[in-house]
Design a protein around this motif. Structure first.
Motif, mmCIF file in Angstrom:
data_model
loop_
_atom_site.group_PDB
_atom_site.id
_atom_site.type_symbol
_atom_site.label_atom_id
_atom_site.label_comp_id
_atom_site.label_asym_id
_atom_site.label_seq_id
_atom_site.Cartn_x
_atom_site.Cartn_y
_atom_site.Cartn_z
ATOM 1 N N LEU A 174 4.794 3.821 4.554
ATOM 2 C CA LEU A 174 6.233 3.656 4.350
ATOM 3 C C LEU A 174 7.003 4.612 5.237
ATOM 4 C CD1 LEU A 174 6.451 3.527 0.435
ATOM 5 C CD2 LEU A 174 6.745 1.588 1.989
ATOM 6 N N ARG A 175 8.201 4.203 5.615
ATOM 7 C CA ARG A 175 9.136 5.110 6.283
ATOM 8 C C ARG A 175 10.249 5.390 5.277
ATOM 9 N NH1 ARG A 175 7.118 4.607 11.452
ATOM 10 N NH2 ARG A 175 6.363 2.523 11.984
ATOM 11 N N TYR A 226 0.067 -0.379 7.384
ATOM 12 C CA TYR A 226 -0.498 -0.938 6.174
ATOM 13 C C TYR A 226 0.391 -1.991 5.506
ATOM 14 C CZ TYR A 226 -4.278 2.477 6.216
ATOM 15 O OH TYR A 226 -5.392 3.208 6.563
ATOM 16 N N ASN A 227 1.682 -1.997 5.802
ATOM 17 C CA ASN A 227 2.573 -2.864 5.034
ATOM 18 C C ASN A 227 3.361 -3.883 5.842
ATOM 19 O OD1 ASN A 227 2.000 -1.993 2.364
ATOM 20 N ND2 ASN A 227 3.062 -0.080 2.801
ATOM 21 N N VAL A 260 0.862 -1.180 0.000
ATOM 22 C CA VAL A 260 0.000 0.000 0.000
ATOM 23 C C VAL A 260 0.897 1.228 0.000
ATOM 24 C CG1 VAL A 260 -1.707 1.327 1.292
ATOM 25 C CG2 VAL A 260 -1.889 -1.174 1.172
ATOM 26 N N LEU A 261 0.780 2.057 -1.039
ATOM 27 C CA LEU A 261 1.599 3.257 -1.168
ATOM 28 C C LEU A 261 0.807 4.485 -0.743
ATOM 29 C CD1 LEU A 261 3.205 2.472 -4.632
ATOM 30 C CD2 LEU A 261 4.356 2.405 -2.417
ATOM 31 N N PRO A 262 1.480 5.517 -0.232
ATOM 32 C CA PRO A 262 0.776 6.776 0.041
ATOM 33 C C PRO A 262 0.053 7.248 -1.223
ATOM 34 C CG PRO A 262 3.004 6.845 0.925
ATOM 35 C CD PRO A 262 2.918 5.598 0.093
ATOM 36 N N ASN A 263 -1.163 7.763 -1.071
ATOM 37 C CA ASN A 263 -1.969 8.102 -2.239
ATOM 38 C C ASN A 263 -2.873 9.286 -1.945
ATOM 39 O OD1 ASN A 263 -4.709 6.965 -1.250
ATOM 40 N ND2 ASN A 263 -3.308 5.237 -0.973
ATOM 41 N N CYS A 304 -11.449 3.088 3.153
ATOM 42 C CA CYS A 304 -10.366 2.193 3.518
ATOM 43 C C CYS A 304 -9.485 1.972 2.299
ATOM 44 C CB CYS A 304 -10.897 0.849 4.025
ATOM 45 S SG CYS A 304 -11.689 -0.154 2.746
ATOM 46 N N GLU A 305 -8.281 1.500 2.530
ATOM 47 C CA GLU A 305 -7.420 1.119 1.421
ATOM 48 C C GLU A 305 -8.028 -0.098 0.728
ATOM 49 O OE1 GLU A 305 -4.965 2.669 0.236
ATOM 50 O OE2 GLU A 305 -4.302 4.037 1.814
#
Length: 596
Positions: free
Chosen positions: A22-23, A51-52, A8-11, A243-244
């Motif tokens: 993500l960090r 999320y990941n 799941v990527l920032p969006n 939600c994602e």
């Protein structure tokens, strides 16, 4: 290979801080519009996030998977490490790989250590050796699915076109058109307002329906899944689908690979105003709602591990995100319209419920939504569930008086207190009242006709000279004085403070902080809205007298009401009742099992 969870990527679609996904260091950045991560030399991305991160315990306990691999897609030269965070223990590195990624050529990395892992959070980090790009990744397994699952998403809509139409389009694009999911997931939209204007499409069914609230809408959707044949599971979701998309995909994967064919999945709720804050990760109900793991910060690794510790199981799944096997439904919910239906449904069917980091929805604080109407709905379902609780009925109904009524009255929320009394009056009429007023039209009209004195409106904060709320613990003497003077309403006017105090908008005000003030400014600071509640002695005693009369009647008739509601709930629990409500024929004969 079968996908368990995708990266799941920032969006731009689901609001969340970047470190929920993500960090990244200062040489890597997420492209919100393109769905990828760009790297300069030395750029680092890590997936030990809400999320990941992969929750080892949940997948191992629920699915007993024998194999696990990581598939990575992108362009460039990287060093990838796979690690494990463990609660109260040092983290471990399990593998390291030098990767050369090329366009259209994903790389699969098996994890031989997987069968030895029992708990913790699995993650990976990617360091760029030269400029590059990460396009996607997924945890996959070679294990064959154990269950044949065809999942029907059900959304109930009422006059929220601006939210539901983009949500439906996003689900179509990200889920229903994915080749690996297309045969297995459908979407049913129950349009309670009849004005959605959405044309049916492959995998999407729109059902116009009379407005019977969330209860009636979700039951209409469930019956449609049963009548359509082939669906094994239903997923009830809020109409904004906040939600994602991968939360749905990994729920589907968990159900497919579960060793228990009766497994259900409950989505967590994140606070919309602060998307990293966990409001609940499932809940229990013992006469009151008991959220599990509230207040945890989902940006912190230690809190992520804490959220996955299984100490208490949820006993119901809230309908903002609840997936369950249709074959396990033995009892349909009480016709509450909204509020309490998901609790009753969960308690009556005793689902075996799992939760999972990354499976969550964003939601507005329930306290912000509180109004006389929600006070009525909350009191009503608490009373009914108390009456159905057998020997605990008296303590349950007493809680409604001490908490839901007194708290409102003490905070100058006279309309909310009146709404609680109205709920008691209607419950006294027996379970038939709920069937006769299943659309709540008359009740909603009555409450809407009252003074709109608890409605949030835009306010100019500088126009109010409100004192900040009282801090610190209240002494015994002051508390005793409040009780003896009925929250100051027996005090002479000369002992009242001709001033205004400030309270954050919540389910109710803090009685100790409101005491002796002439008025209270209830403010929801994030939205710049609020309202003023005023000390009103005649209204206080009018509402109190009316409630006491009703309460005496409720306690006097308690055994008879318990018997009546037990019989009524048994009738409402039948599929035939809900078919009659929606004027549907009997269910068609069962069809064959769907493909795995």
């Amino acid at each position: 290979m079968n996908t368990l969870q995708s990266l799941v990527l920032p969006n731009l679609h689901v609001p969340a801080s970047e470190d929920m996904s993500l960090r990244l260091n200062d040489r890597a950045w997420a492209r919100l519009d393109a769905g990828c991560v760009e790297f300069d030399t030395g750029g680092v991305a890590s997936t030990d996030t809400f999320y990941n991160g992969l929750s080892v315990g949940a997948w191992q306990r629920r699915c007993a998977l024998a194999t696990l691999s990581l598939v990575v897609a992108g362009v460039g030269d990287f060093v990838l490490r796979i690690g494990l965070h463990r609660s109260g223990q040092a983290s471990l590195w399990l593998a390291e790989h030098a990767l050369s990624l090329a366009e259209g050529a994903p790389v699969e990395l098996p994890l031989p250590a997987w069968p030895t892992l029992a708990d913790g959070m699995l993650f990976w980090t990617l360091r760029a050796r030269r400029p590059g790009r990460l396009d996607g990744a997924a945890w996959v397994t070679a294990d064959a699915p154990r269950q044949a699952v065809r999942l029907g998403i059900v959304i109930t809509h009422f006059n929220r076109q601006q939210q539901v139409l983009p949500a439906i389009e996003r689900l179509r694009r990200t889920l229903l058109q994915r080749p690996d999911l297309q045969p297995h997931i459908t979407l049913t939209v129950v349009d309670n307002s009849g004005n959605l204007g959405l044309e049916p499409a492959p995998g999407v069914e729109v059902i116009p329906s009379r407005n019977l609230g969330g209860t009636g809408g979700f039951m209409r959707g469930l019956l449609a899944l049963k009548d359509g044949g082939g669906h094994t599971h239903a997923l009830f979701m809020d109409d904004d689908a906040s939600c994602e998309a991968d939360a749905i995909a990994r729920t589907f994967a968990l159900l497919r690979h579960a060793t228990d064919p009766g497994l259900a999945v409950c989505g967590a709720l994140l606070r919309e105003a602060a998307p990293w804050q966990l409001l609940e990760k499932g809940a229990r109900f013992d006469g009151q709602v008991r959220p599990l793991s509230p207040g945890l910060d989902m940006r912190r690794v230690d809190h992520l591990l804490e959220a996955e510790r299984v100490t208490v199981r949820p006993d119901y799944g809230a309908w903002w995100f609840f997936a369950f096997p249709i074959g396990e439904v033995k009892a349909y919910p009480f016709p509450f319209f909204v509020r309490g239906d998901d609790i009753h449904f969960g308690l009556a069917n005793r689902f075996r419920i799992a939760t999972l980091n990354g499976v969550a929805c964003l939601g507005e604080d329930f306290s912000v939504k509180h109004s006389p109407m929600t006070a009525y709905l909350d009191a009503r379902y608490h009373l009914v569930l108390a009456l159905l609780a057998g020997g605990k009925a008296r303590s349950g109904v007493s809680w409604v008086a001490s908490r839901l009524f007194v708290k409102q009255l003490s905070a100058y929320h006279y309309s909310s207190a009146r709404a609680v009394a109205l709920a008691v009056r209607h419950v006294l009429q027996g379970p038939s009242f709920f069937n006769e007023h299943i659309d709540l039209a008359g009740v909603r009209a009555e409450i809407a006709s009252w003074q709109p004195d608890e409605k949030l409106r835009p306010i100019d904060r500088s126009a109010y000279q409100a004192r900040p709320p009282r801090q610190g613990r209240e002494g015994r003497g002051r508390r005793l004085l409040r009780l003896l003077t009925l929250q100051g309403f027996l005090l002479p006017d000369a002992l009242l403070k001709n001033r205004m105090t400030l309270q954050d908008k919540a389910f109710h005000g803090r009685a100790g902080a409101v005491f002796r003030y002439r008025s209270v400014l209830y403010e929801h600071q994030p939205s710049g809205t609020g309202y003023v509640a005023v000390y009103d002695r005649p209204r206080f005693f009018a509402e109190l007298r009316g409630f006491i009369r009703l309460w005496r009647e409720l306690l006097r008739r308690l055994p008879a009401l318990q018997a009546a509601y037990a019989e009524g709930a048994a009738g409402y629990a039948q599929e035939a009742y809900w078919r009659a409500v929606h004027q549907l024929p009997e269910a068609p004969a069962a069809r064959g099992e769907p493909d795995v």
